[in-house]
Design a protein around this motif. Sequence first.
Motif, PDB file in Angstrom:
ATOM      1  N   VAL A  43     -25.084  28.814   7.562  1.00  0.00           N
ATOM      2  CA  VAL A  43     -24.198  28.656   8.709  1.00  0.00           C
ATOM      3  C   VAL A  43     -23.339  27.501   8.492  1.00  0.00           C
ATOM      4  O   VAL A  43     -23.529  26.429   8.449  1.00  0.00           O
ATOM      5  N   LEU A  44     -21.989  27.813   8.113  1.00  0.00           N
ATOM      6  CA  LEU A  44     -21.072  26.979   8.065  1.00  0.00           C
ATOM      7  C   LEU A  44     -20.314  26.384   9.353  1.00  0.00           C
ATOM      8  O   LEU A  44     -19.886  27.417  10.127  1.00  0.00           O
ATOM      9  N   HIS A  45     -20.329  25.313   9.587  1.00  0.00           N
ATOM     10  CA  HIS A  45     -19.651  24.684  10.848  1.00  0.00           C
ATOM     11  C   HIS A  45     -18.238  23.862  10.812  1.00  0.00           C
ATOM     12  O   HIS A  45     -18.383  22.977   9.581  1.00  0.00           O
ATOM     13  N   VAL A  46     -17.343  24.134  11.302  1.00  0.00           N
ATOM     14  CA  VAL A  46     -16.153  23.427  11.010  1.00  0.00           C
ATOM     15  C   VAL A  46     -15.601  22.909  12.234  1.00  0.00           C
ATOM     16  O   VAL A  46     -15.369  23.701  13.318  1.00  0.00           O
ATOM     17  N   ARG A  47     -15.250  21.605  12.537  1.00  0.00           N
ATOM     18  CA  ARG A  47     -14.750  21.091  13.836  1.00  0.00           C
ATOM     19  C   ARG A  47     -13.977  20.149  13.501  1.00  0.00           C
ATOM     20  O   ARG A  47     -13.870  19.519  12.525  1.00  0.00           O
ATOM     21  N   LYS A  48     -12.739  20.286  14.409  1.00  0.00           N
ATOM     22  CA  LYS A  48     -11.658  19.035  14.354  1.00  0.00           C
ATOM     23  C   LYS A  48     -11.031  18.994  15.863  1.00  0.00           C
ATOM     24  O   LYS A  48     -10.791  19.961  16.637  1.00  0.00           O
ATOM     25  N   LEU A  49     -10.862  17.664  16.098  1.00  0.00           N
ATOM     26  CA  LEU A  49     -10.660  17.523  17.502  1.00  0.00           C
ATOM     27  C   LEU A  49      -9.216  18.287  17.950  1.00  0.00           C
ATOM     28  O   LEU A  49      -8.130  18.144  16.809  1.00  0.00           O
ATOM     29  N   GLY A  50      -9.084  18.977  18.900  1.00  0.00           N
ATOM     30  CA  GLY A  50      -7.668  19.496  19.267  1.00  0.00           C
ATOM     31  C   GLY A  50      -7.808  21.159  19.011  1.00  0.00           C
ATOM     32  O   GLY A  50      -6.891  21.626  18.965  1.00  0.00           O
ATOM     33  N   PHE A  51      -9.018  21.502  18.152  1.00  0.00           N
ATOM     34  CA  PHE A  51      -9.024  22.905  17.924  1.00  0.00           C
ATOM     35  C   PHE A  51     -10.328  23.546  18.256  1.00  0.00           C
ATOM     36  O   PHE A  51     -11.248  22.895  18.311  1.00  0.00           O
ATOM     37  N   ALA A  52     -10.523  24.956  18.281  1.00  0.00           N
ATOM     38  CA  ALA A  52     -11.877  25.375  18.547  1.00  0.00           C
ATOM     39  C   ALA A  52     -12.579  25.466  17.418  1.00  0.00           C
ATOM     40  O   ALA A  52     -12.105  25.533  16.348  1.00  0.00           O
ATOM     41  N   PRO A  53     -13.909  25.095  17.782  1.00  0.00           N
ATOM     42  CA  PRO A  53     -14.751  25.062  16.545  1.00  0.00           C
ATOM     43  C   PRO A  53     -15.252  26.333  15.881  1.00  0.00           C
ATOM     44  O   PRO A  53     -15.181  27.477  16.759  1.00  0.00           O
ATOM     45  N   ARG A  54     -15.527  26.517  14.763  1.00  0.00           N
ATOM     46  CA  ARG A  54     -15.970  27.814  14.010  1.00  0.00           C
ATOM     47  C   ARG A  54     -17.127  27.584  13.546  1.00  0.00           C
ATOM     48  O   ARG A  54     -17.664  26.635  12.933  1.00  0.00           O
ATOM     49  N   ARG A  55     -18.041  28.797  13.420  1.00  0.00           N
ATOM     50  CA  ARG A  55     -19.130  28.908  12.844  1.00  0.00           C
ATOM     51  C   ARG A  55     -19.273  30.009  12.059  1.00  0.00           C
ATOM     52  O   ARG A  55     -18.978  31.303  12.649  1.00  0.00           O
ATOM     53  N   LEU A  56     -19.591  30.126  10.830  1.00  0.00           N
ATOM     54  CA  LEU A  56     -19.524  31.294  10.045  1.00  0.00           C
ATOM     55  C   LEU A  56     -20.623  31.505   9.146  1.00  0.00           C
ATOM     56  O   LEU A  56     -21.357  30.387   8.471  1.00  0.00           O
ATOM     57  N   GLN A  57     -21.165  32.754   9.230  1.00  0.00           N
ATOM     58  CA  GLN A  57     -22.553  32.811   8.292  1.00  0.00           C
ATOM     59  C   GLN A  57     -22.056  33.409   7.040  1.00  0.00           C
ATOM     60  O   GLN A  57     -21.289  34.021   6.871  1.00  0.00           O
ATOM     61  N   PHE A  58     -23.066  32.996   6.070  1.00  0.00           N
ATOM     62  CA  PHE A  58     -22.581  33.252   4.567  1.00  0.00           C
ATOM     63  C   PHE A  58     -23.982  33.353   3.795  1.00  0.00           C
ATOM     64  O   PHE A  58     -25.028  32.588   4.277  1.00  0.00           O
ATOM     65  N   ALA A  59     -24.049  33.982   2.994  1.00  0.00           N
ATOM     66  CA  ALA A  59     -25.160  34.135   1.891  1.00  0.00           C
ATOM     67  C   ALA A  59     -24.791  34.024   0.545  1.00  0.00           C
ATOM     68  O   ALA A  59     -23.823  34.758   0.169  1.00  0.00           O
ATOM     69  N   LEU A  60     -25.406  33.236  -0.372  1.00  0.00           N
ATOM     70  CA  LEU A  60     -25.051  33.295  -1.729  1.00  0.00           C
ATOM     71  C   LEU A  60     -26.365  33.308  -2.601  1.00  0.00           C
ATOM     72  O   LEU A  60     -27.314  32.846  -2.072  1.00  0.00           O
ATOM     73  N   GLU A  61     -26.422  33.711  -3.582  1.00  0.00           N
ATOM     74  CA  GLU A  61     -27.631  33.814  -4.692  1.00  0.00           C
ATOM     75  C   GLU A  61     -27.330  32.620  -5.644  1.00  0.00           C
ATOM     76  O   GLU A  61     -26.277  31.872  -5.813  1.00  0.00           O
ATOM     77  N   SER A  62     -28.384  32.384  -6.383  1.00  0.00           N
ATOM     78  CA  SER A  62     -28.654  31.273  -7.273  1.00  0.00           C
ATOM     79  C   SER A  62     -27.557  31.084  -8.181  1.00  0.00           C
ATOM     80  O   SER A  62     -27.139  32.247  -8.908  1.00  0.00           O
ATOM     81  N   GLY A  63     -26.859  30.031  -8.449  1.00  0.00           N
ATOM     82  CA  GLY A  63     -25.524  29.830  -9.112  1.00  0.00           C
ATOM     83  C   GLY A  63     -24.382  30.322  -8.796  1.00  0.00           C
ATOM     84  O   GLY A  63     -23.477  30.046  -9.391  1.00  0.00           O
TER      85      GLY A  63
END
Length: 112
Positions: free
Chosen positions: A60-80
């Motif tokens: 789960v990627l979390h992105v936050r910045k004061l003055g903006f709504a936070p984002r939470r994004l799920q992702f999956a990656l394979e080796s390499g």
Amino acid sequence: MPAGPAAAQSGGVVLRGTVAGLGGTPIAEALIYVDTSATAQLSDSAGDFRVAGLPPGGHVLHVRKLGFAPRRLQFALESGDTGVIDVGLIGLSSGPAPILRVHGQVRDVVEG
């Protein structure tokens, strides 16, 4: 931003992307962290970020910045793999903060 040879050799995955506001304006110094990583970082002046050495699998990627709504994004990656996620943030109102009133007794707090 290509993945370095160390990430490919170790079997770890790399995530990179750009943080931008409406209209594609880059957002610098947004806080970037992945739930499976022990470190956090800030996006650079062009809004770019790169997180290396993640284990393969779901994250789960979390992105936050004061003055903006936070984002939470799920992702999956394979080796390499090197994944690319471009994150759009939506600015919050510049008006006064809303007043919240809670009645009753708080019995449990859940953060998240």
